[in-house]
Write a protein that holds these residues in place. Structure first.
Motif, short mmCIF file in Angstrom:
data_model
loop_
_atom_site.label_atom_id
_atom_site.label_comp_id
_atom_site.label_asym_id
_atom_site.label_seq_id
_atom_site.Cartn_x
_atom_site.Cartn_y
_atom_site.Cartn_z
N ILE A 159 33.07 50.04 43.75
CA ILE A 159 34.50 50.25 43.95
C ILE A 159 35.17 48.90 44.18
O ILE A 159 34.77 48.13 45.07
CB ILE A 159 34.77 51.17 45.16
N VAL A 160 36.18 48.58 43.36
CA VAL A 160 36.88 47.31 43.49
C VAL A 160 38.38 47.54 43.38
O VAL A 160 38.84 48.58 42.89
CB VAL A 160 36.44 46.29 42.40
N GLN A 161 39.14 46.55 43.83
CA GLN A 161 40.58 46.51 43.63
C GLN A 161 40.87 45.68 42.38
O GLN A 161 40.09 44.78 42.03
CB GLN A 161 41.28 45.91 44.84
N PRO A 162 41.98 45.94 41.71
CA PRO A 162 42.27 45.18 40.47
C PRO A 162 42.25 43.68 40.66
O PRO A 162 41.76 42.94 39.80
CB PRO A 162 43.66 45.68 40.07
N HIS A 163 42.75 43.19 41.81
CA HIS A 163 42.79 41.74 42.02
C HIS A 163 41.40 41.15 42.25
O HIS A 163 41.23 39.92 42.20
CB HIS A 163 43.71 41.40 43.20
N GLN A 164 40.40 42.00 42.49
CA GLN A 164 39.04 41.51 42.69
C GLN A 164 38.27 41.36 41.38
O GLN A 164 37.18 40.78 41.36
CB GLN A 164 38.27 42.46 43.61
N LEU A 165 38.81 41.88 40.30
CA LEU A 165 38.14 41.80 39.01
C LEU A 165 38.18 40.36 38.50
O LEU A 165 39.24 39.72 38.47
CB LEU A 165 38.82 42.73 38.00
N SER A 166 37.01 39.87 38.09
CA SER A 166 36.93 38.50 37.59
C SER A 166 35.72 38.38 36.66
O SER A 166 34.92 39.31 36.53
CB SER A 166 36.80 37.49 38.74
N SER A 167 35.57 37.20 36.07
CA SER A 167 34.44 36.96 35.17
C SER A 167 33.11 37.04 35.91
O SER A 167 32.06 37.22 35.28
CB SER A 167 34.59 35.59 34.50
N LEU A 168 33.11 36.90 37.23
CA LEU A 168 31.88 37.00 38.00
C LEU A 168 31.28 38.39 37.96
O LEU A 168 30.10 38.58 38.26
CB LEU A 168 32.13 36.59 39.46
N LEU A 169 32.09 39.37 37.60
CA LEU A 169 31.63 40.77 37.56
C LEU A 169 31.31 41.25 36.15
O LEU A 169 31.05 42.44 35.95
CB LEU A 169 32.70 41.69 38.17
N CYS A 170 31.31 40.35 35.18
CA CYS A 170 31.07 40.77 33.80
C CYS A 170 29.76 41.55 33.67
O CYS A 170 28.72 41.13 34.18
CB CYS A 170 31.05 39.56 32.87
N GLY A 171 29.85 42.69 33.00
CA GLY A 171 28.68 43.54 32.81
C GLY A 171 28.46 44.57 33.89
O GLY A 171 27.63 45.46 33.75
N GLN A 202 51.13 48.07 43.50
CA GLN A 202 51.37 46.69 43.96
C GLN A 202 51.58 45.72 42.79
O GLN A 202 51.85 44.54 43.00
CB GLN A 202 50.19 46.20 44.80
N GLY A 203 51.40 46.20 41.57
CA GLY A 203 51.57 45.35 40.40
C GLY A 203 50.30 44.68 39.93
O GLY A 203 50.31 43.94 38.93
N ASP A 204 49.20 44.90 40.63
CA ASP A 204 47.91 44.36 40.17
C ASP A 204 47.45 45.17 38.97
O ASP A 204 47.55 46.41 38.97
CB ASP A 204 46.86 44.45 41.28
N TYR A 205 46.93 44.51 37.97
CA TYR A 205 46.65 45.21 36.71
C TYR A 205 45.30 44.80 36.12
O TYR A 205 44.69 43.81 36.50
CB TYR A 205 47.75 44.94 35.69
N THR A 206 44.87 45.60 35.19
CA THR A 206 43.72 45.28 34.35
C THR A 206 43.94 45.98 33.02
O THR A 206 44.95 46.68 32.83
CB THR A 206 42.39 45.73 35.00
N VAL A 232 32.84 45.75 33.10
CA VAL A 232 33.75 44.61 33.16
C VAL A 232 33.47 43.64 32.01
O VAL A 232 32.32 43.24 31.79
CB VAL A 232 33.61 43.87 34.51
N THR A 233 34.52 43.27 31.29
CA THR A 233 34.42 42.25 30.24
C THR A 233 35.57 41.26 30.39
O THR A 233 36.64 41.60 30.91
CB THR A 233 34.47 42.86 28.82
N TRP A 234 35.35 40.01 29.93
CA TRP A 234 36.38 38.97 30.01
C TRP A 234 36.88 38.64 28.61
O TRP A 234 36.11 38.63 27.64
CB TRP A 234 35.80 37.71 30.65
N HIS A 235 38.20 38.35 28.50
CA HIS A 235 38.79 38.04 27.20
C HIS A 235 39.77 36.88 27.34
O HIS A 235 40.48 36.76 28.34
CB HIS A 235 39.52 39.27 26.64
N SER A 236 39.80 36.04 26.32
CA SER A 236 40.64 34.85 26.35
C SER A 236 42.07 35.11 25.88
O SER A 236 42.93 34.25 26.04
CB SER A 236 40.02 33.74 25.49
N ASP A 237 42.32 36.29 25.33
CA ASP A 237 43.68 36.58 24.87
C ASP A 237 43.86 38.09 24.70
O ASP A 237 43.34 38.68 23.77
CB ASP A 237 43.98 35.88 23.55
N ILE A 245 40.81 40.53 32.09
CA ILE A 245 39.67 41.41 32.31
C ILE A 245 39.99 42.77 31.69
O ILE A 245 41.08 43.31 31.88
CB ILE A 245 39.37 41.59 33.81
N ALA A 246 39.03 43.28 30.94
CA ALA A 246 39.17 44.62 30.37
C ALA A 246 37.94 45.45 30.75
O ALA A 246 36.82 44.93 30.76
CB ALA A 246 39.33 44.57 28.85
#
Length: 257
Positions: A159-171, A202-206, A232-237, A245-246
Motif C-alpha cells: 500500500i502506497v500513496q501516489p507521492h511515494q511512487l518512484s523508480s525505486l519501486l519499479c517492478g 490532494q492532486g497527487d497523481y500517477t 510500478v514502471t518508469w517512463h521518460s515521457d 510512473i505508470a
C-alpha cells in the motif's frame, strides 16, 4: 573354489556400493533455492548495456504479474524482497506456466541482464542487434532456465500513496487508494489502449497503462473514486511528463472494472 566365491561376492558388494552411491542430478523441476539475489544481479549490470551471464547462478522470487487478461504481455515480474526482475518471455498466456503468487527459480547462465528504465531485465541477446534483447522463445529454453513451484502463494500488494511512487519501486506490486480519472488531454479520454492519468483529492497523481490488446479496451474508464493495483514502471515521457510512473494492472478489477 572358496577363493573364487569370495572374489565374486566381493565384486558384487563393490558393484552394489558404487551403484548406491551414484546419484542422478536433481531435475530442475524440483524445488530450487536461488544462489544470489536480484539486487546483486542489478548491481552486476551497473555500467553495462547488455551483460552476458556466464556464472552458474540463479535467482528465486515470487511472480507478481499475470497476463491472463493480456494487460501484461510477454513478461513475468518476480520479486525476491531485495529487488524485482522482469523476465522477458516471447510468448502469450505465460501465466498458465508461471501463475501469479508462485515461486520461480531462474537459472541465469546463458541469459543476459540489462537495466532499462530502472528495471532489471533478464532475457536473451538479440541475434541482429548485440546491444538489444529479446524474449526467451522456445519451451526448451523455458524449461532449461525457469522452474516453477506448484502451489501459488496469496499476494499482498504494498500500500502506497501516489507521492511515494518512484523508480525505486519499479517492478513492485502496489496498491493506491482514493484515485479518480483525471485526464490532461482529449487523448486520455479514450480507453483504446495507452496511458491514463489518475489523481487523488490532494492532486497527487500517477498513470496507468492499458495494453491495446487487453480485456479492458472495450470498456469505459471508471468515473468515481477507485483503488488501483498494478506493477510500478518508469517512463521518460507521458504527455510531456519526463519523470513519470505508470502502473500496469493485471486484471480489470485492478482498475475498478
Amino acid at each position: 573354489m572358496k577363493r573364487l566365491l569370495s572374489a565374486i561376492l566381493l565384486s558384487q558388494i563393490l558393484f552394489i556400493g558404487c551403484y548406491d552411491n551414484h546419484k542422478e542430478p536433481e531435475s530442475f523441476g524440483q524445488q530450487q533455492i536461488g544462489t544470489t539475489t536480484i539486487a546483486n544481479v542489478y548491481a552486476m549490470c551497473n555500467g553495462s548495456n547488455v551483460l552476458p551471464i556466464k556464472a552458474d547462478i540463479s535467482i528465486r522470487g515470487v511472480v507478481v504479474s499475470s497476463d491472463s487478461q493480456s494487460f501484461i504481455n510477454k513478461a513475468i515480474y518476480i520479486d525476491d524482497g531485495t529487488a524485482t526482475a522482469k523476465i522477458c518471455i516471447n510468448m502469450s498466456q505465460s501465466s498458465s506456466l508461471y501463475p501469479e503468487g508462485a515461486r520461480v527459480t531462474v537459472l541465469l547462465k546463458g541469459l543476459v541482464a540489462t537495466i532499462r528504465d530502472y528495471q532489471l531485465h533478464i532475457a536473451v541477446r538479440d541475434n541482429q542487434e548485440p546491444t538489444e534483447i529479446d524474449g526467451i522463445q522456445s519451451e526448451v529454453l523455458l524449461d532449461r532456465h525457469i522452474s516453477c513451484e506448484d502451489t501459488p502463494y496469496p499476494l499482498e500488494p504494498q500500500i502506497v500513496q501516489p507521492h511515494q511512487l518512484s523508480s525505486l519501486l519499479c517492478g513492485k506490486l502496489v496498491r493506491v487508494e482514493g484515485m479518480r480519472h483525471s485526464p490532461t488531454s482529449e487523448v486520455d479520454t479514450y480507453i483504446a489502449g495507452g496511458f491514463h492519468r489518475f489523481a487523488n483529492l490532494q492532486g497527487d497523481y500517477t498513470y496507468i497503462y492499458i495494453d491495446p490488446y487487453s480485456a479492458a479496451v472495450d470498456k469505459v474508464l471508471p468515473s468515481g473514486e477507485i483503488t488501483i493495483t498494478g506493477i510500478v514502471t518508469w517512463h521518460s515521457d507521458i504527455f510531456g511528463d519526463t519523470n513519470a510512473i505508470a502502473l500496469l494492472p493485471r486484471y480489470k478489477s485492478d482498475i475498478g472494472m
